[in-house]
Design a protein around this motif. Structure first.
Motif, PDB file in Angstrom:
ATOM      1  N   SER A 188      -3.548   2.150 -12.302  1.00 31.31           N
ATOM      2  CA  SER A 188      -4.094   3.099 -13.264  1.00 31.31           C
ATOM      3  C   SER A 188      -4.468   2.415 -14.567  1.00 31.31           C
ATOM      4  O   SER A 188      -5.492   2.716 -15.154  1.00 31.31           O
ATOM      5  CB  SER A 188      -3.080   4.216 -13.536  1.00 31.31           C
ATOM      6  OG  SER A 188      -3.588   5.116 -14.496  1.00 31.31           O
ATOM      7  N   SER A 189      -3.632   1.471 -15.006  1.00 33.75           N
ATOM      8  CA  SER A 189      -3.885   0.887 -16.324  1.00 33.75           C
ATOM      9  C   SER A 189      -3.792  -0.637 -16.394  1.00 33.75           C
ATOM     10  O   SER A 189      -4.202  -1.212 -17.381  1.00 33.75           O
ATOM     11  CB  SER A 189      -2.916   1.483 -17.348  1.00 33.75           C
ATOM     12  OG  SER A 189      -1.588   1.168 -16.983  1.00 33.75           O
ATOM     13  N   SER A 190      -3.272  -1.270 -15.385  1.00 32.11           N
ATOM     14  CA  SER A 190      -3.038  -2.718 -15.474  1.00 32.11           C
ATOM     15  C   SER A 190      -3.929  -3.477 -14.488  1.00 32.11           C
ATOM     16  O   SER A 190      -3.457  -3.980 -13.471  1.00 32.11           O
ATOM     17  CB  SER A 190      -1.565  -3.034 -15.239  1.00 32.11           C
ATOM     18  OG  SER A 190      -1.142  -2.468 -14.016  1.00 32.11           O
ATOM     19  N   ALA A 191      -5.208  -3.573 -14.812  1.00 30.18           N
ATOM     20  CA  ALA A 191      -6.162  -4.252 -13.929  1.00 30.18           C
ATOM     21  C   ALA A 191      -5.781  -5.705 -13.684  1.00 30.18           C
ATOM     22  O   ALA A 191      -5.877  -6.195 -12.555  1.00 30.18           O
ATOM     23  CB  ALA A 191      -7.573  -4.167 -14.507  1.00 30.18           C
ATOM     24  N   ALA A 192      -5.346  -6.400 -14.733  1.00 31.85           N
ATOM     25  CA  ALA A 192      -5.009  -7.821 -14.590  1.00 31.85           C
ATOM     26  C   ALA A 192      -3.866  -8.020 -13.602  1.00 31.85           C
ATOM     27  O   ALA A 192      -3.911  -8.944 -12.771  1.00 31.85           O
ATOM     28  CB  ALA A 192      -4.660  -8.419 -15.944  1.00 31.85           C
ATOM     29  N   GLY A 241      -4.841 -13.119   3.374  1.00 30.26           N
ATOM     30  CA  GLY A 241      -4.989 -11.677   3.557  1.00 30.26           C
ATOM     31  C   GLY A 241      -6.245 -11.132   2.902  1.00 30.26           C
ATOM     32  O   GLY A 241      -6.963 -11.840   2.187  1.00 30.26           O
ATOM     33  N   HIS A 242      -6.499  -9.856   3.147  1.00 30.58           N
ATOM     34  CA  HIS A 242      -7.654  -9.167   2.582  1.00 30.58           C
ATOM     35  C   HIS A 242      -7.152  -8.018   1.719  1.00 30.58           C
ATOM     36  O   HIS A 242      -6.397  -7.168   2.204  1.00 30.58           O
ATOM     37  CB  HIS A 242      -8.559  -8.629   3.686  1.00 30.58           C
ATOM     38  CG  HIS A 242      -9.087  -9.707   4.572  1.00 30.58           C
ATOM     39  ND1 HIS A 242     -10.104 -10.541   4.198  1.00 30.58           N
ATOM     40  CD2 HIS A 242      -8.695 -10.108   5.807  1.00 30.58           C
ATOM     41  CE1 HIS A 242     -10.339 -11.392   5.169  1.00 30.58           C
ATOM     42  NE2 HIS A 242      -9.487 -11.162   6.158  1.00 30.58           N
ATOM     43  N   ALA A 243      -7.580  -8.011   0.458  1.00 26.78           N
ATOM     44  CA  ALA A 243      -7.123  -6.968  -0.458  1.00 26.78           C
ATOM     45  C   ALA A 243      -8.195  -6.690  -1.492  1.00 26.78           C
ATOM     46  O   ALA A 243      -9.071  -7.519  -1.747  1.00 26.78           O
ATOM     47  CB  ALA A 243      -5.822  -7.392  -1.143  1.00 26.78           C
ATOM     48  N   LYS A 244      -8.094  -5.504  -2.079  1.00 28.27           N
ATOM     49  CA  LYS A 244      -9.013  -5.092  -3.131  1.00 28.27           C
ATOM     50  C   LYS A 244      -8.240  -4.229  -4.107  1.00 28.27           C
ATOM     51  O   LYS A 244      -7.456  -3.365  -3.704  1.00 28.27           O
ATOM     52  CB  LYS A 244     -10.170  -4.303  -2.524  1.00 28.27           C
ATOM     53  CG  LYS A 244     -11.155  -3.770  -3.537  1.00 28.27           C
ATOM     54  CD  LYS A 244     -12.295  -3.049  -2.862  1.00 28.27           C
ATOM     55  CE  LYS A 244     -13.230  -2.497  -3.908  1.00 28.27           C
ATOM     56  NZ  LYS A 244     -14.508  -3.130  -3.925  1.00 28.27           N
ATOM     57  N   ALA A 245      -8.461  -4.451  -5.401  1.00 26.95           N
ATOM     58  CA  ALA A 245      -7.856  -3.619  -6.433  1.00 26.95           C
ATOM     59  C   ALA A 245      -8.823  -2.493  -6.767  1.00 26.95           C
ATOM     60  O   ALA A 245     -10.017  -2.723  -6.958  1.00 26.95           O
ATOM     61  CB  ALA A 245      -7.558  -4.447  -7.679  1.00 26.95           C
ATOM     62  N   ILE A 246      -8.304  -1.272  -6.820  1.00 26.08           N
ATOM     63  CA  ILE A 246      -9.114  -0.108  -7.158  1.00 26.08           C
ATOM     64  C   ILE A 246      -8.351   0.746  -8.168  1.00 26.08           C
ATOM     65  O   ILE A 246      -7.205   1.129  -7.928  1.00 26.08           O
ATOM     66  CB  ILE A 246      -9.449   0.740  -5.910  1.00 26.08           C
ATOM     67  CG1 ILE A 246     -10.208  -0.099  -4.869  1.00 26.08           C
ATOM     68  CG2 ILE A 246     -10.270   1.965  -6.317  1.00 26.08           C
ATOM     69  CD1 ILE A 246     -10.476   0.643  -3.571  1.00 26.08           C
ATOM     70  N   ARG A 247      -9.028   1.062  -9.280  1.00 22.75           N
ATOM     71  CA  ARG A 247      -8.419   1.891 -10.319  1.00 22.75           C
ATOM     72  C   ARG A 247      -8.576   3.365  -9.972  1.00 22.75           C
ATOM     73  O   ARG A 247      -9.654   3.820  -9.617  1.00 22.75           O
ATOM     74  CB  ARG A 247      -9.088   1.639 -11.662  1.00 22.75           C
ATOM     75  CG  ARG A 247      -8.422   2.406 -12.779  1.00 22.75           C
ATOM     76  CD  ARG A 247      -9.230   2.410 -14.069  1.00 22.75           C
ATOM     77  NE  ARG A 247      -8.558   3.152 -15.105  1.00 22.75           N
ATOM     78  CZ  ARG A 247      -8.407   4.478 -15.124  1.00 22.75           C
ATOM     79  NH1 ARG A 247      -8.875   5.204 -14.153  1.00 22.75           N
ATOM     80  NH2 ARG A 247      -7.778   5.071 -16.122  1.00 22.75           N
ATOM     81  N   ALA A 248      -7.478   4.098 -10.077  1.00 27.18           N
ATOM     82  CA  ALA A 248      -7.480   5.551  -9.924  1.00 27.18           C
ATOM     83  C   ALA A 248      -6.151   6.091 -10.430  1.00 27.18           C
ATOM     84  O   ALA A 248      -5.102   5.511 -10.170  1.00 27.18           O
ATOM     85  CB  ALA A 248      -7.696   5.955  -8.469  1.00 27.18           C
ATOM     86  N   ASP A 249      -6.207   7.197 -11.143  1.00 28.78           N
ATOM     87  CA  ASP A 249      -5.012   7.854 -11.661  1.00 28.78           C
ATOM     88  C   ASP A 249      -4.543   8.872 -10.628  1.00 28.78           C
ATOM     89  O   ASP A 249      -5.290   9.796 -10.269  1.00 28.78           O
ATOM     90  CB  ASP A 249      -5.352   8.544 -12.981  1.00 28.78           C
ATOM     91  CG  ASP A 249      -4.159   9.171 -13.661  1.00 28.78           C
ATOM     92  OD1 ASP A 249      -3.115   9.374 -13.003  1.00 28.78           O
ATOM     93  OD2 ASP A 249      -4.267   9.463 -14.868  1.00 28.78           O
ATOM     94  N   ALA A 302      -9.861  14.111  -8.440  1.00 32.28           N
ATOM     95  CA  ALA A 302     -11.191  13.515  -8.259  1.00 32.28           C
ATOM     96  C   ALA A 302     -11.089  11.994  -8.159  1.00 32.28           C
ATOM     97  O   ALA A 302     -11.793  11.367  -7.359  1.00 32.28           O
ATOM     98  CB  ALA A 302     -12.122  13.916  -9.392  1.00 32.28           C
ATOM     99  N   GLN A 303     -10.218  11.392  -8.964  1.00 32.83           N
ATOM    100  CA  GLN A 303     -10.040   9.940  -8.899  1.00 32.83           C
ATOM    101  C   GLN A 303      -9.388   9.528  -7.588  1.00 32.83           C
ATOM    102  O   GLN A 303      -9.712   8.481  -7.025  1.00 32.83           O
ATOM    103  CB  GLN A 303      -9.217   9.448 -10.086  1.00 32.83           C
ATOM    104  CG  GLN A 303      -9.973   9.490 -11.393  1.00 32.83           C
ATOM    105  CD  GLN A 303      -9.200   8.870 -12.530  1.00 32.83           C
ATOM    106  OE1 GLN A 303      -8.490   7.884 -12.350  1.00 32.83           O
ATOM    107  NE2 GLN A 303      -9.350   9.439 -13.717  1.00 32.83           N
TER     108      GLN A 303
END
Length: 98
Positions: free
Chosen positions: A35-39, A53-61, A66-67
């Motif tokens: 939600s708040s710590s992209a780094a 491995g395969h991973a992806k960071a996605i922001r959502a609250d 809707a998020q």
């Protein structure tokens, strides 16, 4: 054999980060939700990638429906259908006791 996909809410730090790394080590494509710590989330993704491995960071609250829909849509666009959801993130509402 089809590769499975997992979403870990709150996956950027603490228990969520450990869960995301473990799922990736077990062969799942892993979405690291934050939600708040992209780094911190990107650090977890980099650690997963470093081990193959395969991973992806996605922001959502997680408090915003809707998020959360957007989180699933983006996860499915990246990796296909979601097979595992780890609801690790929480919502904390504090008020004065008095």
């Amino acid at each position: 054999m089809t590769t499975r996909t997992a979403i870990v809410t709150g996956g950027g730090k603490g228990i969520g980060a450990a869960l995301a790394k473990r799922l990736a080590a077990d062969g799942l494509q892993t979405v690291v939700n934050y939600s708040s710590s992209a780094a911190e989330a990107e650090h977890v993704v980099a650690a997963i990638a470093a081990t193959g491995g395969h991973a992806k960071a996605i922001r959502a609250d997680v408090a915003d429906a809707a998020q959360m829909k957007s989180l699933f849509d983006e996860a499915e666009a990246a990796f296909g259908p979601v097979d595992v959801l780890v609801n690790n993130a929480g919502i904390l509402k504090t008020t004065l006791l008095a």
